[in-house]
Design a protein around this motif. Sequence first.
Motif, mmCIF file in Angstrom:
data_model
loop_
_atom_site.group_PDB
_atom_site.id
_atom_site.type_symbol
_atom_site.label_atom_id
_atom_site.label_comp_id
_atom_site.label_asym_id
_atom_site.label_seq_id
_atom_site.Cartn_x
_atom_site.Cartn_y
_atom_site.Cartn_z
ATOM 1 N N UNK A 40 -4.804 -9.018 9.270
ATOM 2 C CA UNK A 40 -4.267 -7.884 8.510
ATOM 3 C C UNK A 40 -3.925 -8.274 7.086
ATOM 4 N N UNK A 41 -3.685 -9.576 6.852
ATOM 5 C CA UNK A 41 -3.355 -10.036 5.501
ATOM 6 C C UNK A 41 -3.635 -11.529 5.377
ATOM 7 N N UNK A 42 -3.943 -11.937 4.140
ATOM 8 C CA UNK A 42 -4.297 -13.321 3.823
ATOM 9 C C UNK A 42 -3.561 -13.761 2.571
ATOM 10 N N UNK A 43 -3.426 -15.076 2.409
ATOM 11 C CA UNK A 43 -2.876 -15.611 1.157
ATOM 12 C C UNK A 43 -3.410 -17.012 0.929
ATOM 13 N N UNK A 44 -3.796 -17.275 -0.313
ATOM 14 C CA UNK A 44 -4.204 -18.616 -0.729
ATOM 15 C C UNK A 44 -3.863 -18.758 -2.204
ATOM 16 N N UNK A 45 -2.970 -19.694 -2.502
ATOM 17 C CA UNK A 45 -2.530 -19.910 -3.878
ATOM 18 C C UNK A 45 -2.012 -18.606 -4.475
ATOM 19 N N UNK A 46 -2.602 -18.131 -5.571
ATOM 20 C CA UNK A 46 -2.136 -16.900 -6.222
ATOM 21 C C UNK A 46 -2.853 -15.649 -5.702
ATOM 22 N N UNK A 47 -3.719 -15.815 -4.697
ATOM 23 C CA UNK A 47 -4.490 -14.684 -4.168
ATOM 24 C C UNK A 47 -3.908 -14.196 -2.839
ATOM 25 N N UNK A 48 -3.748 -12.874 -2.755
ATOM 26 C CA UNK A 48 -3.249 -12.229 -1.544
ATOM 27 C C UNK A 48 -4.205 -11.094 -1.202
ATOM 28 N N UNK A 49 -4.281 -10.762 0.079
ATOM 29 C CA UNK A 49 -5.115 -9.636 0.478
ATOM 30 C C UNK A 49 -4.518 -8.934 1.674
ATOM 31 N N UNK A 50 -4.608 -7.610 1.680
ATOM 32 C CA UNK A 50 -4.169 -6.811 2.832
ATOM 33 C C UNK A 50 -5.308 -5.875 3.239
ATOM 34 N N UNK A 51 -5.562 -5.787 4.543
ATOM 35 C CA UNK A 51 -6.646 -4.944 5.034
ATOM 36 C C UNK A 51 -6.273 -3.464 5.008
ATOM 37 N N UNK A 52 -4.994 -3.181 5.096
ATOM 38 C CA UNK A 52 -4.515 -1.793 5.127
ATOM 39 C C UNK A 52 -4.319 -1.263 3.704
ATOM 40 N N UNK A 53 -3.916 -0.001 3.623
ATOM 41 C CA UNK A 53 -3.670 0.654 2.327
ATOM 42 C C UNK A 53 -2.164 0.816 2.121
ATOM 43 N N UNK A 54 -1.522 -0.087 1.368
ATOM 44 C CA UNK A 54 -0.080 0.088 1.150
ATOM 45 C C UNK A 54 0.249 1.379 0.404
ATOM 46 N N UNK A 55 -0.652 1.810 -0.469
ATOM 47 C CA UNK A 55 -0.395 3.029 -1.252
ATOM 48 C C UNK A 55 -0.450 4.285 -0.390
ATOM 49 N N UNK A 56 -0.917 4.149 0.867
ATOM 50 C CA UNK A 56 -0.964 5.291 1.789
ATOM 51 C C UNK A 56 -0.096 5.047 3.014
#
Length: 193
Positions: free
Chosen positions: A162-178
Motif C-alpha cells: 500500500x505504500x513504499x519509502x526509500x530515501x527521499x522517495x515515498x509512494x502510496x497506492x491509494x488516493x489520499x486526496x480522495x
Amino acid sequence: MKLAIIDTACANLASLSFALKRLGFESVISDDIKELEKADKLFLPGVGTAYKAMLNLEQKKLVEFIKNTKKPLLGICLGMQILGEFSQELNQKTLGIMPFETVKFSQKEGFSLPHMGWNDISSSHPLFKGLNGAFFYFVHSYCVKQSDHKIASCEYSEDFVAALAKNNFYGVQFHPERSGEAGELLLKNFTEL
C-alpha cells in the motif's frame, strides 16, 4: 513551505491541490523544472497507464529531474507504481528509483477488477502517524506484490504493497486526496517529514 505537484498530464491534479489547500498549504501545478526546483516537497500523481505517464514525463523532459531530485517526493497511485523498474501494464520500463515491478492483480473468484473502494492498511511508519488501521480509497488493477521498501500493506484478493519509502522517495497506492480525513492527515504527515 512551497509545495509543487508535478504535471504528469494524466491525473486529476486539481483535487490534490484542493486537498492541500484545505490543510492550509498553497501548491503549484507545473511541468517547469525551474519552478519544481523551488519547491520544498514534490507530489507525483498519476491515473491511467504507465506507458502514458512515462511518455508524458519523457516528452516534458522530467524523467532525469525526478530520478535525481533530493527533495521529498510522494508518488500517488500510478505515481507510486512508476517509481519502480517495470510495469506489466503494456510492458513498460518505469523510473527505476526503487527495485520493484508492478503486476496485474491475480484474478480470483469474488474479486472484481479494478480494485475500487475503501480498504484499511497497517503501518507504523512516520508517514502513517496516527493512521495505523485507517481506511483509504483505492482504484487500481495493477499492484506491487512485494518490495523491500514496503512501509504499509493491504489486502484485496491477495496481499499487496500500500505504500513504499526509500530515501527521499515515498509512494502510496491509494488516493489520499480522495480519502477524507485520513488522506488529509497523511498529506499533512508528508509535509512534516
